[in-house]
Design an enzyme around this catalytic site. Structure first.
Site, mmCIF file in Angstrom:
data_model
loop_
_atom_site.group_PDB
_atom_site.id
_atom_site.type_symbol
_atom_site.label_atom_id
_atom_site.label_comp_id
_atom_site.label_asym_id
_atom_site.label_seq_id
_atom_site.Cartn_x
_atom_site.Cartn_y
_atom_site.Cartn_z
ATOM 1 N N LYS A 192 28.839 39.826 45.497
ATOM 2 C CA LYS A 192 30.235 39.694 45.086
ATOM 3 C C LYS A 192 31.026 38.701 45.936
ATOM 4 O O LYS A 192 31.933 38.054 45.427
ATOM 5 C CB LYS A 192 30.918 41.054 45.126
ATOM 6 C CG LYS A 192 30.395 42.026 44.088
ATOM 7 C CD LYS A 192 31.238 43.266 44.127
ATOM 8 C CE LYS A 192 30.811 44.253 43.084
ATOM 9 N NZ LYS A 192 31.814 45.304 42.948
ATOM 10 N N ARG A 195 24.176 41.608 32.371
ATOM 11 C CA ARG A 195 23.326 42.454 31.533
ATOM 12 C C ARG A 195 24.118 42.895 30.326
ATOM 13 O O ARG A 195 25.291 42.559 30.201
ATOM 14 C CB ARG A 195 22.903 43.690 32.322
ATOM 15 C CG ARG A 195 24.149 44.387 32.905
ATOM 16 C CD ARG A 195 23.880 45.752 33.429
ATOM 17 N NE ARG A 195 24.876 46.195 34.369
ATOM 18 C CZ ARG A 195 26.055 46.731 34.067
ATOM 19 N NH1 ARG A 195 26.406 46.887 32.798
ATOM 20 N NH2 ARG A 195 26.893 47.110 35.001
ATOM 21 N N GLU A 214 39.581 43.779 50.012
ATOM 22 C CA GLU A 214 40.500 43.137 49.070
ATOM 23 C C GLU A 214 41.854 43.817 49.118
ATOM 24 O O GLU A 214 41.938 45.016 49.395
ATOM 25 C CB GLU A 214 39.968 43.314 47.629
ATOM 26 C CG GLU A 214 39.108 42.191 47.153
ATOM 27 C CD GLU A 214 38.669 42.369 45.698
ATOM 28 O OE1 GLU A 214 37.803 41.595 45.297
ATOM 29 O OE2 GLU A 214 39.149 43.258 44.980
#
Ligand code: ADP
Length: 500
Positions: A116, A292, A200
């Site tokens: 990420k 996916r 974050e």
């Protein structure tokens, strides 16, 4: 085109993939663990191979066992479904090295979007907004406190290789910081064998909006619109809808363009999802790419009329998409609810056990993707998802009413389910108004307790019917005019009526 595909998954998604394969005339191989001997996904495929003991690490996550099963049965490709090894770039690489096709993006794309922090850095360079963050938080406690102070509370600690909400912690005050960081790291190590974390800024009351993309290996890349997945519990989606009531045509343009930019830069092909959060000012921020097929793909299928599994298989076989962005029409509105064997009145505790009876809803605009039938054992070893109910309507309210009807019709006897909770959710005034955000369940349904509902009546009725039918089986057959009459349920259940 492939002649035979191995489906490296279980439950509803394995059945879902097998259905499309059958439609395309492709033979299928199911795999199963020792705990899944009675699972309906075995019977959805043409062959089934046991790949190991119940523990996922020794079966559904056992790359070598899966590849051997494909080789033994002569399958040419592996569809990974979602979860398990679906986003594992090393697995995709092993599949290719074994001379088989991985039905998904390239292992390079998987690696590029899998971390990420790396994904954030890449999309920032492309001009796509990301939430302000500390990508390399200091290991020194004093320095870390300073850094987070500068970023601004509240913050969300996340795992770099995270997924499924694991390793995430909200921190509202400095005094919670160090402990939360250590806990997030521990959780990440145990879930992903890798403890890198980043921090974050926490966005209050955001909506989760994601864009479905589809690309072939010849450079065509399209989006199929957005889905809103704000109804979450512990960062896990429970209900999804498309289109999002919060997304205007202008915002949709901006978000889908950003999603396609990210996908293009990653050299992405096959089906994928670019996830964003949207704040209450209408600003969006990139979260991650899910490389996916998503659990919630049926709602996109409802409004586009496309079969995403079919597209995935065609793309993996090297075919061209054969349609462009302008050819994609989106019609109406769709919802999906995830039905789990869990007890919402007791902290959503999983409720494993044998499904004694199962009544799937039917009707216009209702679709059921179930992983169970009567006698299926919902095992403690895997995710307790029983079925996905999805509905389509010409507008949001028609789709919502159909979902209400589907939830009322649906009954599961045996394990406790979240069906009554879902019914209260889709009939909640704030939900009806489309006023959703990721804290919706905490705000509106955190004290939820079951009240009497139609679902319970149906379950009670099923219990009576089953008990009665069992008793009837031992009564002797009678004869009419010398002819023996076999036990007909209509004669046997003469005293019982379905209805209020
Ligand atoms: P995972 O990969 O574990 O699912 P995501 O990054 O996709 O994690 O985030 C999952 C959910 O967590 C989002 O849908 C959203 O509800 C919440 N979330 C993630 N980042 C933030 C943030 N910065 N502020 C507020 N909520 C967030």
């Amino acid at each position: 085109m492939f002649q035979k595909i191995l489906i490296a998954n279980r439950g509803e998604i394995a059945i879902r993939v097998a259905r499309t394969c059958r439609e395309l005339g492709i033979a299928t191989v199911a795999v199963y663990s020792e705990a899944d001997l009675s699972s309906p996904h075995l019977f959805a495929a043409d062959e089934a191979v046991c790949i190991g003991p119940a523990q996922a690490s020794q079966s559904y996550l056992n790359a070598q066992a899966l590849i051997s099963a494909a080789q033994q049965t002569g399958a040419q490709a592996i569809h990974p479904g979602y979860g398990f090894l679906s986003e594992n770039s090393a697995f995709a690489q092993l599949v290719r090295e074994a001379g088989l096709t991985f039905i998904g993006p390239s292992s390079e794309s998987l690696a590029a979007v899998g971390n990420k922090i790396f994904a954030r850095q890449t999309v920032t360079k492309l001009g796509v907004p990301v939430v302000p963050a500390l990508e390399h938080p200091s290991r020194d406690p004093a320095l870390l406190r300073e850094q987070v102070q500068a970023l601004g509370y509240p913050v969300l600690i996340k795992a770099a290789s995270g997924g499924g909400g694991k390793g995430m912690r909200i921190v509202r005050q400095e005094k919670e910081l160090l402990e939360a960081a250590a806990a997030a790291e521990r959780e990440a190590v145990s879930a992903f064998a890798e403890g890198t974390i980043y921090i974050e800024r926490y966005i209050e009351r955001p909506r989760h909006i994601e864009v479905q993309i589809l690309g072939d290996q010849h450079g065509t890349l399209v989006h199929l619109g957005e889905r809103e997945c704000s109804i979450q519990r512990r960062y896990q989606k429970i209900l999804e809808e498309t289109p999002s009531p919060a997304v205007s045509p202008q915002l949709r343009d901006a978000m889908t363009t950003a999603a396609l930019t990210v996908a293009k830069a990653a050299g992405y092909y096959n089906a994928g999802t670019v996830e964003f959060i949207l704040d209450d000012q209408g600003r969006f921020y990139f979260l991650e790419v899910n490389a996916r097929l998503q659990v919630e793909h049926p709602i996109t299928e409802w409004i586009t009329g496309l079969d995403l599994v079919r597209e995935q298989i065609r793309i993996a076989a090297g075919e061209r998409l054969g349609f462009a962005q302008n050819d994609i029409q989106r019609r109406g509105h769709a919802f999906e609810c995830r039905v789990y064997a869990e007890d919402p009145a007791r902290g959503f505790l999983p409720s494993p056990g044998t499904v004694l009876a199962w009544n799937a809803p039917t009707g216009p605009g209702i679709r059921v993707d179930a992983g169970v039938t009567a006698q299926t054992v919902v095992s403690v070893y895997y995710d307790p998802l029983i079925a996905k109910l999805s509905t389509w309507g010409q507008d949001r309210e028609q789709a919502r009413r159909r979902m209400e009807s589907a939830l009322r019709q649906c009954a599961v006897l045996g394990p406790t389910t979240n069906l009554p909770f879902l019914l209260d959710l889709v009939t909640h005034p704030a939900f009806i108004a489309g006023d959703t955000h990721t804290g919706f369940l905490t705000e509106h349904l955190s004290q939820w307790q079951p009240t009497s509902s139609a679902g319970h009546d149906l379950e009670a009725a099923l219990t009576i019917a089953i008990t009665h039918a069992r008793k009837s089986r031992v009564t002797t057959a009678t004869s009419v005019g010398g002819q023996p009459v076999t036990a007909s349920p209509w004669q046997q259940l003469g005293g019982w009526r379905m209805g209020q």
